[in-house]
Scaffold this motif. Structure first.
Motif, short mmCIF file in Angstrom:
data_model
loop_
_atom_site.label_atom_id
_atom_site.label_comp_id
_atom_site.label_asym_id
_atom_site.label_seq_id
_atom_site.Cartn_x
_atom_site.Cartn_y
_atom_site.Cartn_z
N LEU A 160 27.01 -6.00 -21.51
CA LEU A 160 27.69 -5.38 -22.51
C LEU A 160 26.50 -6.09 -23.62
O LEU A 160 26.38 -7.08 -23.79
N VAL A 161 25.94 -4.93 -24.40
CA VAL A 161 24.98 -5.43 -25.31
C VAL A 161 25.45 -5.28 -26.97
O VAL A 161 25.00 -5.72 -27.81
N VAL A 162 26.51 -4.34 -26.96
CA VAL A 162 27.03 -4.20 -28.41
C VAL A 162 28.61 -4.11 -28.30
O VAL A 162 29.04 -3.48 -27.29
N LYS A 163 29.18 -4.96 -28.91
CA LYS A 163 30.70 -4.61 -28.98
C LYS A 163 31.41 -4.77 -30.39
O LYS A 163 31.39 -6.22 -30.91
N LYS A 164 31.66 -3.66 -31.00
CA LYS A 164 32.16 -3.92 -32.43
C LYS A 164 33.51 -3.45 -32.25
O LYS A 164 33.93 -2.15 -32.13
N GLN B 79 32.81 0.58 -31.37
CA GLN B 79 31.87 0.69 -30.63
C GLN B 79 31.54 -0.18 -29.52
O GLN B 79 31.79 -1.26 -29.62
N VAL B 80 30.93 0.16 -28.38
CA VAL B 80 30.65 -0.47 -27.20
C VAL B 80 29.54 0.26 -26.51
O VAL B 80 29.56 1.42 -26.37
N LYS B 81 28.80 -0.88 -26.07
CA LYS B 81 27.34 -0.11 -25.47
C LYS B 81 27.11 -0.94 -24.19
O LYS B 81 26.97 -2.24 -24.17
N GLU C 261 19.59 -1.85 -13.55
CA GLU C 261 18.82 -1.52 -12.37
C GLU C 261 17.56 -0.97 -12.61
O GLU C 261 17.46 -0.30 -13.76
N GLU C 262 16.61 -1.37 -11.67
CA GLU C 262 15.09 -0.92 -12.38
C GLU C 262 14.87 0.42 -12.64
O GLU C 262 14.40 0.79 -13.53
N ASP C 263 15.33 1.36 -11.69
CA ASP C 263 15.31 2.81 -12.15
C ASP C 263 16.03 3.35 -13.29
O ASP C 263 15.80 4.62 -13.60
N ARG C 264 16.84 2.50 -13.74
CA ARG C 264 17.86 2.87 -14.96
C ARG C 264 17.27 2.08 -16.47
O ARG C 264 17.93 2.32 -17.24
N LYS C 265 16.55 1.23 -16.20
CA LYS C 265 15.77 0.25 -17.41
C LYS C 265 15.75 1.08 -18.49
O LYS C 265 15.00 2.36 -18.43
N GLY C 266 16.13 0.73 -19.78
CA GLY C 266 15.97 1.38 -20.83
C GLY C 266 16.98 2.48 -21.22
O GLY C 266 16.94 3.06 -22.29
N THR C 267 17.84 2.79 -20.25
CA THR C 267 19.09 3.56 -20.49
C THR C 267 20.51 2.59 -20.67
O THR C 267 20.40 1.72 -20.44
N TYR C 268 21.16 3.69 -21.23
CA TYR C 268 22.44 2.77 -21.41
C TYR C 268 23.53 3.91 -21.63
O TYR C 268 23.35 5.19 -21.49
N PHE C 269 24.93 3.50 -21.59
CA PHE C 269 25.84 4.58 -22.06
C PHE C 269 26.51 3.78 -23.25
O PHE C 269 26.70 2.61 -23.27
N GLU C 270 27.06 4.59 -24.19
CA GLU C 270 27.79 3.98 -25.49
C GLU C 270 28.92 5.00 -25.83
O GLU C 270 28.97 6.04 -25.58
#
Length: 128
Positions: A59-63, A67-69, A74-83
């Motif tokens: 969990l990197v953003v929680k307003k 908003q929640v991100k 996982e290595e193969d998903r680095k740099g991706t997220y869902f928000e």
């Protein structure tokens, strides 16, 4: 090939913003529509389980209420997220849910279809 970011929005009518927030952030509520199993550790690390496969996110953003991100670890998903973002539509004042996710260009249509199916489950849980 690199995954590309995409945005989709779902109109949720007069759903309760508080109830929606709970469904997007609480592990037991997320198990009702998002993943088969959701575990939380140290208040920020989530493990989502689909088809007996665990995938970790932070969990990197929680307003609160807006908003929640979640960033994939996982290595193969680095740099991706869902928000998820929650807002009211200006014209109708309906509640709307924005989703940001990533997919390979050839998989984007299937990814959007999956989100549509999941959000249909979310709507049922919210009673809309």
């Amino acid at each position: 090939m690199k995954k590309e970011k995409y945005n989709i929005e779902f109109v949720l009518g007069n759903a309760s913003q508080q109830s929606l927030w709970r469904m997007l952030t609480e592990p037991t509520a997320m198990e009702e529509w998002f993943a088969e199993n959701v575990r939380l550790r140290d208040e920020v690390f989530y493990t989502f389980t689909w088809d007996n496969k665990n995938i970790d996110a932070e969990l990197v953003v929680k307003k609160p209420i807006t908003q929640v991100k979640y960033a994939w670890l996982e290595e193969d998903r680095k740099g991706t997220y869902f928000e998820f973002t929650i807002h009211k539509l200006d014209l109708t004042r309906d509640l709307a849910l924005g989703v940001i996710d990533f997919a390979y260009p050839d998989d984007k249509e299937d990814a959007i279809f999956l989100w549509e199916a999941q959000i249909d489950g979310l709507k049922r849980r919210l009673g809309i």
